[in-house]
Design a protein around this motif. Structure first.
Motif, PDB file in Angstrom:
ATOM      1  N   THR A  41       0.292  -1.293  -0.152  1.00 49.06           N
ATOM      2  CA  THR A  41       0.273  -0.097  -0.109  1.00 49.06           C
ATOM      3  C   THR A  41       0.844   1.097   0.161  1.00 49.06           C
ATOM      4  O   THR A  41       0.688   2.231  -0.374  1.00 49.06           O
ATOM      5  CB  THR A  41      -0.875  -0.325   1.164  1.00 49.06           C
ATOM      6  OG1 THR A  41       0.149  -0.002   2.374  1.00 49.06           O
ATOM      7  CG2 THR A  41      -1.699  -1.134   1.137  1.00 49.06           C
ATOM      8  N   TRP A  96      -4.825  -6.625  -4.885  1.00 48.68           N
ATOM      9  CA  TRP A  96      -4.603  -5.171  -5.280  1.00 48.68           C
ATOM     10  C   TRP A  96      -3.228  -5.194  -5.914  1.00 48.68           C
ATOM     11  O   TRP A  96      -3.092  -4.199  -6.325  1.00 48.68           O
ATOM     12  CB  TRP A  96      -3.922  -4.572  -3.445  1.00 48.68           C
ATOM     13  CG  TRP A  96      -3.587  -3.340  -3.460  1.00 48.68           C
ATOM     14  CD1 TRP A  96      -2.374  -3.188  -2.535  1.00 48.68           C
ATOM     15  CD2 TRP A  96      -4.072  -2.270  -3.571  1.00 48.68           C
ATOM     16  NE1 TRP A  96      -1.791  -2.385  -2.519  1.00 48.68           N
ATOM     17  CE2 TRP A  96      -2.914  -1.198  -3.667  1.00 48.68           C
ATOM     18  CE3 TRP A  96      -5.288  -2.180  -4.527  1.00 48.68           C
ATOM     19  CZ2 TRP A  96      -3.440  -0.133  -3.279  1.00 48.68           C
ATOM     20  CZ3 TRP A  96      -5.432   0.089  -4.214  1.00 48.68           C
ATOM     21  CH2 TRP A  96      -4.407   0.710  -3.739  1.00 48.68           C
ATOM     22  N   ALA A 144     -11.211   0.650  -7.186  1.00 47.13           N
ATOM     23  CA  ALA A 144     -10.371   0.789  -6.890  1.00 47.13           C
ATOM     24  C   ALA A 144      -9.659   1.542  -5.816  1.00 47.13           C
ATOM     25  O   ALA A 144      -8.617   0.779  -4.659  1.00 47.13           O
ATOM     26  CB  ALA A 144      -8.915   1.683  -8.161  1.00 47.13           C
ATOM     27  N   VAL A 183     -11.163  -1.287  -2.951  1.00 46.10           N
ATOM     28  CA  VAL A 183      -9.870  -2.787  -2.573  1.00 46.10           C
ATOM     29  C   VAL A 183      -8.787  -1.812  -2.699  1.00 46.10           C
ATOM     30  O   VAL A 183      -8.343  -2.521  -0.793  1.00 46.10           O
ATOM     31  CB  VAL A 183      -9.541  -3.620  -4.117  1.00 46.10           C
ATOM     32  CG1 VAL A 183      -8.318  -3.941  -3.896  1.00 46.10           C
ATOM     33  CG2 VAL A 183     -10.765  -3.530  -4.722  1.00 46.10           C
ATOM     34  N   ALA A 184      -8.330  -0.873  -2.280  1.00 43.06           N
ATOM     35  CA  ALA A 184      -7.560   0.037  -1.379  1.00 43.06           C
ATOM     36  C   ALA A 184      -7.472   0.017  -0.226  1.00 43.06           C
ATOM     37  O   ALA A 184      -6.984  -0.100   0.370  1.00 43.06           O
ATOM     38  CB  ALA A 184      -7.356   1.187  -2.096  1.00 43.06           C
ATOM     39  N   ALA A 241      -6.968  -3.084   1.077  1.00 40.61           N
ATOM     40  CA  ALA A 241      -5.851  -3.691   1.764  1.00 40.61           C
ATOM     41  C   ALA A 241      -5.314  -2.514   2.596  1.00 40.61           C
ATOM     42  O   ALA A 241      -4.014  -3.144   2.913  1.00 40.61           O
ATOM     43  CB  ALA A 241      -5.428  -3.515   0.161  1.00 40.61           C
TER      44      ALA A 241
END
Length: 846
Positions: free
Chosen positions: A101, A284, A398, A401-402, A405
């Protein structure tokens, strides 16, 4: 001070058959399939085997203390095939969330204004080569090899060095669990030998190594408070892209809720969390790689020339001091690498190498290159390059999922913190607190409840106070680079002393990597006034706690050293057949109390301190004494044939030691603990009698064969007297250091009808009351004592500071005693009948 609590005579609470079926130790989990086995264990249980016969025909079992088993040492787990693939899959879900990340905030933390194309290429080159050199080469290919029987982390490397060089003191009670591997002097080259001698002889160097190990643990734990806040807050801030009018308070509120949820699910264990989180991280990273390819194709694929390290050097030369300062933002690209090493114990070197080289590294490189390709066209998007560069229609997926993650990103440092706290407890740098092993297959996966809740409180407070990723990044990077710097020093020393690589071959790669560490570290230190002071201060406080506890334990060990001696140093048997204290302890005759005395023995060797205090204060001994020692092994469970070891204690009559080996999923202290101990000692005596009978029968047969050659050999052989079982033969002299206990006369009846019969009650062998020859046998004494009463005798040690101690040391020791008194195990926690407990209190000056 001695406190005694004795209740009236109590009888056994379970029949012999029940005891035998229960086996005393039972599983706390029902599933007994625990995956790859460690190397096979030597069968030495005295209750399940006969005894070896020496050249003289005598039993030599009792010369073994019960602790000398190679299989007691921790065994490094090695996985292959499907199990290795599964572990690699789990590691993606735990280890790489933090590093994975980092693309959310690296460029925004590095640039303070829209970058020029040349500066963009320079920073991208720095990021690429940081991932290659600092993570791949330094950690994945080199440092992961410096494991201590599978455990990783800076402190683990310090523990590894302490096994190959005399650089630390150890708890005398735990020395038998540590296998020293120090090379002989002749096995080292002169230079290496000189380095080892210098380290071992220098108190200053040994202190420096200790401080480095402790500081590294403290800084990783400081990261454990900051990382979850940094990762989750960075992901939630992505909501600003979708809803620009969202308030900072709403972002912080959502972050706090997610963080609390993260810590609430930790009790499920690493295997379940890793297997659940792995799809999130895999998705991710796939997004990062996919977005990167898209941006490279659509915007500017020429940024790939940043793989040339020359652009990184040109950036630093061109920007001078400002470029050096920007290294503090670049290092965020490999934050989490310290957790990667610390998490080694939960996974394995091979699993981490496969998951990093085979998937994570390529996806990260594509992701950073894709962001740079977008920024080369739209440099003003540097404040949030990831979400700004997302392909059309992929923003919401996105973002979701971000955020997921980012939650997973915190798992790496949380798991690492659990690993490290167990390591420092093993070397007595922290009080013993509850540690839960969460897997029957992967022995190194643990969960520490108390630490989990403390980290949750700290992380929530940090997220609420700092409330943005930029200020958190300033506080965060310093600890990471400090730990990587320490790892470089420790592993370089391990390469010389453990791997025996010539120092001249170590110095060149050491200098290259240490220069990189120094560049990042010096840059990160400029952020101390901007927020890094917090993590350094927190790490310093934790380090002081660890060193304080260790200092107190070392003083405690010195105070207890006077009680480390063999039983015959305290007690002797004189010609009148009675027991006396030795002249050193007054020489008084010891009175005998009826009953079965169980002394809790922490060390499992020498004389239990509680036994010494009991005898010297009361000048009396129970009729039968058993030193009960629990020996925890780093296995899920211990098989029955390896679980119990019983030995006799020198020439002290009716005195035994029982060593119970158990795994982390075995529960040993049961309400009928006395029944378990009685059963094991009884089986030991029966086996001993059977062995003695076998040896005597063999000797008689051999003698008869040598003296008789007539045709009536077979008839005469039938009349050879055989001893009864139980029986103690004259061969027991060697087992009792000269004291021979006669159980059956050598002139025993020659016909079956004339032999005294043995009776049984509740399945327990009994000696007839009219059998004078057997009435004083150890087995009869054991039965009589057990039927009379059972006493659990537990020591309670209090520490007192000597009056002449200087003020500062006295203050430190008082803090240690306070922590010790509030963390030590209480008698009430033992699952034994409290009315049968005798607590013997005593004071030690320190």
């Amino acid at each position: 001070m001695t406190t005694i609590q004795i209740q009236e005579t109590l009888r056994p609470t379970r029949s012999h058959d029940d005891i035998h079926n229960a086996n005393g130790v039972y599983f706390t989990r029902t599933n007994t399939s625990y995956g790859p086995r460690t190397p096979s264990r030597t069968r030495t249980s005295s209750s399940n085997r006969g005894f070896p016969r020496t050249a003289t025909g005598r039993s030599d079992v009792e010369s073994n203390s019960g602790l000398e088993q190679e299989s007691d040492f921790k065994q490094k787990q090695v996985f292959s095939g499907k199990m290795l693939a599964w572990l690699s899959y789990q590691s993606i879900g735990v280890i790489y969330g933090d590093i994975g990340t980092s693309p959310l905030y690296v460029f925004s933390s590095t640039f303070l204004e829209p970058p020029s194309y040349d500066d963009l290429l320079g920073v991208l080159s720095l990021i690429i080569w940081s991932l290659i050199m600092m993570v791949t080469v330094k950690y994945v290919l080199i440092i992961l090899h410096a494991d201590n029987d599978g455990e990783g982390g800076t402190f683990s490397t310090y523990s590894l060095l302490s096994r190959y060089a005399n650089i630390t003191n150890r708890d005398p009670r735990e020395q038998s669990l540590i296998k020293m591997r120090r090379y002989k002097t002749g096995d080292l080259n002169p230079t290496t030998r000189s380095i080892r001698n210098k380290i071992e002889e220098s108190k200053f160097i040994k202190s420096i190594l200790k401080v480095i190990g402790v500081l590294a643990v403290s800084m990783v734990m400081s990261d454990g408070v900051l990382t979850p806040a940094q990762s989750v807050l960075g992901a939630v801030q992505g909501l600003n892209v979708i809803k620009p009018d969202i308030t900072n308070g709403q972002v912080v509120g959502a972050t706090v809720g997610i963080l609390m949820f993260l810590y609430l699910i930790q009790p499920f264990g690493i295997t379940k969390l890793g297997s659940t989180f792995a799809p999130i991280v895999i998705t991710w990273l796939a997004f990062l790689g996919g977005f990167g390819i898209y941006n490279l194709i659509k915007f500017d694929y020429t940024v790939l020339k940043a793989f040339n390290p020359g652009y990184a050097f040109l950036f630093l030369i061109r920007n001078k001091e400002q470029g050096w300062r920007q290294l503090g933002g670049v290092l965020l690209a490999f934050t989490g690498v310290e957790a990667l090493f610390a998490d080694l114990g939960a996974f394995s070197m091979r699993a981490i190498q496969i998951s990093w080289l085979g998937y994570t590294l390529p996806m990260l490189l594509l992701g950073y290159c894709g962001q740079a390709a977008y920024l080369s066209i739209f440099p003003e998007a540097y404040t949030n390059p990831l979400y700004n560069s997302v392909p059309p229609g992929m923003l919401y997926p996105a973002l979701v999922v971000a955020i997921l993650a980012a939650i997973v990103a915190s798992q790496a440092i949380i798991t690492a913190t659990f690993q490290l706290i167990t390591q420092i407890m093993k070397l007595s740098y922290f009080p013993q607190i509850k540690v839960v092993h969460t897997s029957k297959i992967f022995f190194g996966q643990v969960y520490v409840p108390m630490l989990n809740w403390l980290m949750m409180i700290g992380t929530v407070l940090v997220a609420a106070i700092y409330n943005n990723t930029t200020s958190l990044g300033n506080a965060y990077g310093v600890c990471v680079i400090f730990v990587t710097f320490f790892d470089t020093c420790m592993v370089s020393l391990a390469a010389i002393l453990v791997w025996r690589i010539h120092p001249l071959k170590v110095i060149v790669p050491f200098l290259i990597i240490i220069c990189m560490d120094a560049a990042f570290l010096s840059s990160a230190l400029t952020k101390v006034p901007q927020g890094a002071w917090f993590t350094i201060s927190l790490a310093a406080v934790l380090a002081c706690v660890f060193i304080l506890w260790r200092f107190g334990k070392e003083n405690q060990w010195r105070a207890e050293a006077a009680d480390r001696f063999k039983p015959n140093t305290l007690v002797e048997k004189r010609s009148d057949g009675k027991l006396y204290l030795t002249s050193k302890y007054g020489g008084d005759a010891l009175g005998a109390t009826r009953g079965f005395g169980i002394f809790f023995d922490k060390a499992g060797e020498m004389s239990p301190t509680v036994w010494i205090q009991f005898l010297t204060k009361l000048v009396a001994v129970p009729e039968v004494m058993v030193f009960f020692h629990l020996r925890g092994l780093e296995l899920p469970t211990v098989s029955m044939e390896d679980r119990y070891t019983v030995t006799r204690m020198g020439d002290i009559p009716n005195c035994y030691r029982l060593v119970v080996r158990h795994g982390y999923m075995d529960e040993v202290i049961t309400p009928d603990l006395a029944g378990l101990i009685f059963e094991q000692v009884r089986d030991f005596l029966i086996r001993k009698g059977e062995n003695a009978a076998r040896i005597q029968a063999e000797d008689e047969d051999e003698k008869f064969a040598n003296t008789s050659n007539t045709s009536n050999d077979s008839n005469l052989a039938a009349d050879v007297p055989l001893p009864l079982s139980p029986v103690a033969s004259p061969t027991e002299e060697s087992a009792t250091n000269g004291h021979s206990t006669s159980v059956a006369s050598a002139t025993a009846p020659t016909t079956e009808s004339e032999k005294p019969a043995l009776t049984f009650r509740n399945g327990i062998t009994q000696v007839p009351s009219n059998s004078d020859s057997l009435s004083t046998s150890p087995l009869a004494t054991l039965q009589r004592a057990f039927d009379t009463q059972t006493l659990y005798i537990i020591g309670k040690e209090s520490l007192k500071i000597r009056a002449e101690t200087n003020l500062f040391k006295k203050l430190v020791l008082r803090c240690f005693i306070f922590i010790r008194e509030n963390t030590r195990t209480k008698v009430a926690n033992l699952r034994v009948p409290i009315e049968k407990v005798i607590e013997v209190g005593f004071v030690k000056d320190m």
